[in-house]
Enzyme design. Structure first.
Site, PDB file in Angstrom:
ATOM      1  N   ASP A 218      -2.330  -1.791  -3.695  1.00  0.00           N
ATOM      2  CA  ASP A 218      -3.066  -1.030  -3.950  1.00  0.00           C
ATOM      3  C   ASP A 218      -2.152   0.466  -4.937  1.00  0.00           C
ATOM      4  O   ASP A 218      -3.054   1.706  -4.527  1.00  0.00           O
ATOM      5  CB  ASP A 218      -3.502   0.077  -2.530  1.00  0.00           C
ATOM      6  CG  ASP A 218      -4.223   1.156  -2.478  1.00  0.00           C
ATOM      7  OD1 ASP A 218      -5.260   0.819  -3.182  1.00  0.00           O
ATOM      8  OD2 ASP A 218      -3.725   2.231  -2.415  1.00  0.00           O
TER       9      ASP A 218
ATOM     10  N   HIS B 212      -5.420   2.645  -5.812  1.00  0.00           N
ATOM     11  CA  HIS B 212      -4.340   3.354  -5.098  1.00  0.00           C
ATOM     12  C   HIS B 212      -5.202   4.588  -3.879  1.00  0.00           C
ATOM     13  O   HIS B 212      -5.802   5.539  -4.231  1.00  0.00           O
ATOM     14  CB  HIS B 212      -3.523   4.525  -6.036  1.00  0.00           C
ATOM     15  CG  HIS B 212      -2.575   4.996  -4.839  1.00  0.00           C
ATOM     16  ND1 HIS B 212      -1.139   5.534  -5.466  1.00  0.00           N
ATOM     17  CD2 HIS B 212      -2.533   5.950  -3.043  1.00  0.00           C
ATOM     18  CE1 HIS B 212      -0.344   5.445  -4.572  1.00  0.00           C
ATOM     19  NE2 HIS B 212      -1.155   6.268  -3.270  1.00  0.00           N
ATOM     20  N   GLN B 213      -6.365   3.104  -3.334  1.00  0.00           N
ATOM     21  CA  GLN B 213      -7.341   4.305  -2.442  1.00  0.00           C
ATOM     22  C   GLN B 213      -7.069   4.193  -1.604  1.00  0.00           C
ATOM     23  O   GLN B 213      -8.393   4.270  -0.406  1.00  0.00           O
ATOM     24  CB  GLN B 213      -8.971   3.414  -2.925  1.00  0.00           C
ATOM     25  CG  GLN B 213      -9.048   2.382  -2.050  1.00  0.00           C
ATOM     26  CD  GLN B 213      -9.848   1.457  -3.013  1.00  0.00           C
ATOM     27  OE1 GLN B 213     -10.718   0.487  -3.907  1.00  0.00           O
ATOM     28  NE2 GLN B 213     -10.794   0.994  -2.078  1.00  0.00           N
TER      29      GLN B 213
ATOM     30  N   ARG C  57       4.256   2.279  -2.188  1.00  0.00           N
ATOM     31  CA  ARG C  57       4.619   2.730  -3.745  1.00  0.00           C
ATOM     32  C   ARG C  57       4.742   1.915  -4.642  1.00  0.00           C
ATOM     33  O   ARG C  57       5.320   0.781  -4.466  1.00  0.00           O
ATOM     34  CB  ARG C  57       5.788   3.651  -3.678  1.00  0.00           C
ATOM     35  CG  ARG C  57       5.757   5.326  -3.126  1.00  0.00           C
ATOM     36  CD  ARG C  57       4.288   6.110  -4.497  1.00  0.00           C
ATOM     37  NE  ARG C  57       4.328   7.414  -3.192  1.00  0.00           N
ATOM     38  CZ  ARG C  57       3.440   7.697  -2.180  1.00  0.00           C
ATOM     39  NH1 ARG C  57       2.200   6.608  -1.690  1.00  0.00           N
ATOM     40  NH2 ARG C  57       2.807   9.231  -2.130  1.00  0.00           N
TER      41      ARG C  57
ATOM     42  N   GLU D 277       1.151   2.606 -12.560  1.00  0.00           N
ATOM     43  CA  GLU D 277      -0.669   3.061 -12.062  1.00  0.00           C
ATOM     44  C   GLU D 277      -0.812   4.397 -12.957  1.00  0.00           C
ATOM     45  O   GLU D 277      -1.977   4.890 -12.924  1.00  0.00           O
ATOM     46  CB  GLU D 277      -0.585   3.596 -10.962  1.00  0.00           C
ATOM     47  CG  GLU D 277       0.067   3.959  -9.954  1.00  0.00           C
ATOM     48  CD  GLU D 277      -0.298   4.042  -8.676  1.00  0.00           C
ATOM     49  OE1 GLU D 277      -0.120   3.014  -8.007  1.00  0.00           O
ATOM     50  OE2 GLU D 277      -0.731   4.787  -8.528  1.00  0.00           O
TER      51      GLU D 277
ATOM     52  N   THR E 188       1.229  -0.987  -0.426  1.00  0.00           N
ATOM     53  CA  THR E 188       0.257   0.254   0.095  1.00  0.00           C
ATOM     54  C   THR E 188       0.463   1.285   0.096  1.00  0.00           C
ATOM     55  O   THR E 188       0.201   2.633   0.422  1.00  0.00           O
ATOM     56  CB  THR E 188      -0.684  -0.544   1.241  1.00  0.00           C
ATOM     57  OG1 THR E 188      -0.138   0.042   3.203  1.00  0.00           O
ATOM     58  CG2 THR E 188      -1.813  -0.806   0.929  1.00  0.00           C
TER      59      THR E 188
HETATM   60  P1  NAD Z   1       6.644   7.719   7.833  1.00  0.00           P
HETATM   61  O1  NAD Z   1       8.303   8.345   6.798  1.00  0.00           O
HETATM   62  O2  NAD Z   1       6.434   8.065   8.736  1.00  0.00           O
HETATM   63  O3  NAD Z   1       7.650   5.994   7.856  1.00  0.00           O
HETATM   64  C1  NAD Z   1       7.934   5.520   6.288  1.00  0.00           C
HETATM   65  C2  NAD Z   1       9.013   5.068   7.696  1.00  0.00           C
HETATM   66  O4  NAD Z   1      10.085   4.045   6.688  1.00  0.00           O
HETATM   67  C3  NAD Z   1      10.045   5.949   8.370  1.00  0.00           C
HETATM   68  O5  NAD Z   1      10.151   4.660   9.953  1.00  0.00           O
HETATM   69  C4  NAD Z   1      11.512   5.056   7.519  1.00  0.00           C
HETATM   70  O6  NAD Z   1      13.052   5.351   8.306  1.00  0.00           O
HETATM   71  C5  NAD Z   1      11.040   4.298   6.692  1.00  0.00           C
HETATM   72  N1  NAD Z   1      12.493   4.236   5.968  1.00  0.00           N
HETATM   73  C6  NAD Z   1      13.182   4.896   5.136  1.00  0.00           C
HETATM   74  N2  NAD Z   1      13.556   3.994   4.287  1.00  0.00           N
HETATM   75  C7  NAD Z   1      13.410   2.514   4.794  1.00  0.00           C
HETATM   76  C8  NAD Z   1      14.220   1.291   4.575  1.00  0.00           C
HETATM   77  N3  NAD Z   1      15.048   0.835   3.204  1.00  0.00           N
HETATM   78  N4  NAD Z   1      13.487  -0.008   4.782  1.00  0.00           N
HETATM   79  C9  NAD Z   1      12.573  -0.133   5.045  1.00  0.00           C
HETATM   80  N5  NAD Z   1      12.067   1.340   5.648  1.00  0.00           N
HETATM   81  C10 NAD Z   1      12.264   2.111   5.394  1.00  0.00           C
HETATM   82  O7  NAD Z   1       5.642   7.141   6.092  1.00  0.00           O
HETATM   83  P2  NAD Z   1       4.202   6.910   6.627  1.00  0.00           P
HETATM   84  O8  NAD Z   1       3.513   7.908   6.741  1.00  0.00           O
HETATM   85  O9  NAD Z   1       4.158   5.664   7.206  1.00  0.00           O
HETATM   86  O10 NAD Z   1       3.972   5.999   5.324  1.00  0.00           O
HETATM   87  C11 NAD Z   1       4.379   5.273   4.624  1.00  0.00           C
HETATM   88  C12 NAD Z   1       4.833   5.180   3.175  1.00  0.00           C
HETATM   89  O11 NAD Z   1       3.341   5.169   3.016  1.00  0.00           O
HETATM   90  C13 NAD Z   1       4.527   7.055   2.303  1.00  0.00           C
HETATM   91  O12 NAD Z   1       5.942   6.619   1.566  1.00  0.00           O
HETATM   92  C14 NAD Z   1       3.714   6.322   0.829  1.00  0.00           C
HETATM   93  O13 NAD Z   1       4.749   5.741   0.176  1.00  0.00           O
HETATM   94  C15 NAD Z   1       2.818   5.699   1.644  1.00  0.00           C
HETATM   95  N6  NAD Z   1       1.648   6.555   1.264  1.00  0.00           N
HETATM   96  C16 NAD Z   1       0.323   5.227   0.588  1.00  0.00           C
HETATM   97  C17 NAD Z   1      -0.849   5.672   0.856  1.00  0.00           C
HETATM   98  C18 NAD Z   1      -2.034   5.471  -0.096  1.00  0.00           C
HETATM   99  O14 NAD Z   1      -2.953   5.629  -0.496  1.00  0.00           O
HETATM  100  N7  NAD Z   1      -1.329   3.955  -0.121  1.00  0.00           N
HETATM  101  C19 NAD Z   1      -0.740   7.080   1.252  1.00  0.00           C
HETATM  102  C20 NAD Z   1      -0.067   7.989   2.275  1.00  0.00           C
HETATM  103  C21 NAD Z   1       1.253   7.092   2.608  1.00  0.00           C
END
Ligand code: NAD
Length: 335
Positions: A258, A295-296, A234, A263, A232
């Site tokens: 997702d 992507h929802q 990227r 996409e 969910t």
């Molecule tokens: P966040 O920044 O709070 O957390 C991301 C975590 O990933 C951090 O703790 C970071 O240290 C860790 N990280 C960085 N590099 C890494 C690696 N190489 N291996 C493992 N972990 C690593 O972000 P969040 O708010 O938790 O969001 C996470 C991701 O969710 C976003 O980057 C975005 O791509 C995705 N997202 C998707 C949707 C959707 O609708 N599908 C919506 C919001 C966010």
């Protein structure tokens, strides 16, 4: 400040208008996705507002800059779609919505797990077709299974907290461990060990050069036979062709997506009357043990309200030259 809003759907317009009720800002809404063909629509606007599948390459930024754009307000948390270094060179500031509802995404990841395991998406279609057989819908107890979380930030921690009620073993990998994850019952281990020990692997890390294709042929081989993979985060975190090979060999037992690497040309559009040209996506959709959504995960009322309010606060901060607390800077590329 006049702002051109790209990739606008009716729900974006409704929530942005509601959050801008006192009309501090003037919006021009465009349904078009931002790319080098559509960037000229920004002419006469000091700011633009963009979403996940808008393209903000150096070329697009040059065009925007030429039309007078000095500020980009992203309606999302991820910023992998922006050439930040080039934006900095041009003096264009970028801000995002760092958190709008980690619950929305974490809850959706769980929804994918439960649906894939118990096959409720298939049961729904069967019953509508008068087929009351449950043969082929056999699932497993989540209780006592092992779930590996890659990326234990805001969403990963909420996901671990929700999983706490299921009696599962929670493993995590993150280069920057967070005490909240351990407090939620998670145990940090090395990434390869997480791949080897997890029955379900859920991705919650950002897309960076280090995480690009983290779900690769090599890493799939490290996983248990029959593993469930949930993305969910990227699309480009997963090498889709390697995933298809894993599904065909039955090494991957379930897949919930997702997000999808290609996409941008497909998601958020109604293509039901067209011939979809993406053979990889069509092959993915054809597997009975794959659930793809468009992507929802973020798409809840709470999240849309928070996105609209933070976006407007970012635009007003820029207009009033106040401190920009949600600014995305080049320095953040290294974290
Ligand atoms: P966040 O920044 O709070 O957390 C991301 C975590 O990933 C951090 O703790 C970071 O240290 C860790 N990280 C960085 N590099 C890494 C690696 N190489 N291996 C493992 N972990 C690593 O972000 P969040 O708010 O938790 O969001 C996470 C991701 O969710 C976003 O980057 C975005 O791509 C995705 N997202 C998707 C949707 C959707 O609708 N599908 C919506 C919001 C966010």
């Amino acid at each position: 400040m006049k702002t051109a809003v790209f990739s606008t759907k009716p729900y974006d317009k409704a929530f942005l208008r509601a959050a801008n009720a006192n009309e501090h800002l003037k919006f021009e809404f465009y349904e078009e996705r931002l790319n080098h063909h559509t960037a000229a629509l920004a002419q006469g606007h000091a700011a633009i507002c963009a979403f996940v599948n808008d393209t903000l390459t150096a070329h697009v930024l040059d065009i925007l800059h030429g039309h007078g754009v000095r500020f980009i307000a992203l309606r999302c948390a991820g910023f992998n779609q922006v050439d930040l270094r080039h934006a900095a060179t041009l003096g264009i500031k970028v801000a995002r919505v760092p958190a709008y509802s980690p619950y929305a995404v974490a809850e959706f990841a769980l929804a994918l797990i439960l649906a894939l395991n118990r096959k409720t998406h298939r049961a729904y279609n069967r019953i509508r077709d008068g087929n009351f057989s449950i043969d082929g819908l056999l699932g497993f107890d989540l209780h006592s299974s092992t779930i590996g979380i890659i990326g234990t930030g805001k969403i990963g921690v909420v996901f671990a907290t929700i999983l706490g009620g299921f009696g599962v073993k929670i493993l995590g990998y993150d280069p920057l461990p967070h005490p909240a994850f351990t407090a939620a019952g998670g145990t940090y281990i090395e990434r390869d060990e997480l791949f080897a020990r997890s029955d379900i692997i859920s991705l919650h890390c950002p897309l960076t050069p280090e995480t690009f294709h983290i779900i690769s042929e090599e890493n799939i081989e490290r996983m248990k036979k029959g593993v469930m993979i949930i993305n969910t985060s990227r699309g480009a975190l997963a090498d889709t062709k390697a995933i298809i090979r894993g599904l065909k060999s039955e090494h991957i037992g379930y897949l919930g997506l997702d997000v999808y690497e290609q996409e941008a040309d497909v998601f958020y559009e109604n293509l039901s009357e067209t011939i979809i040209q993406d053979d990889v996506l069509q092959r993915l959709i054809s597997f009975p043990n794959v659930l793809v959504t468009s992507h929802q995960a973020y798409f809840t009322e709470t999240a849309l309200r928070n996105i609209a309010e933070t976006t407007i606060a970012n635009l007003i901060a820029c207009k009033e030259e106040a401190p920009l607390k949600n600014e995305v800077t080049v320095g953040m590329l290294h974290h």
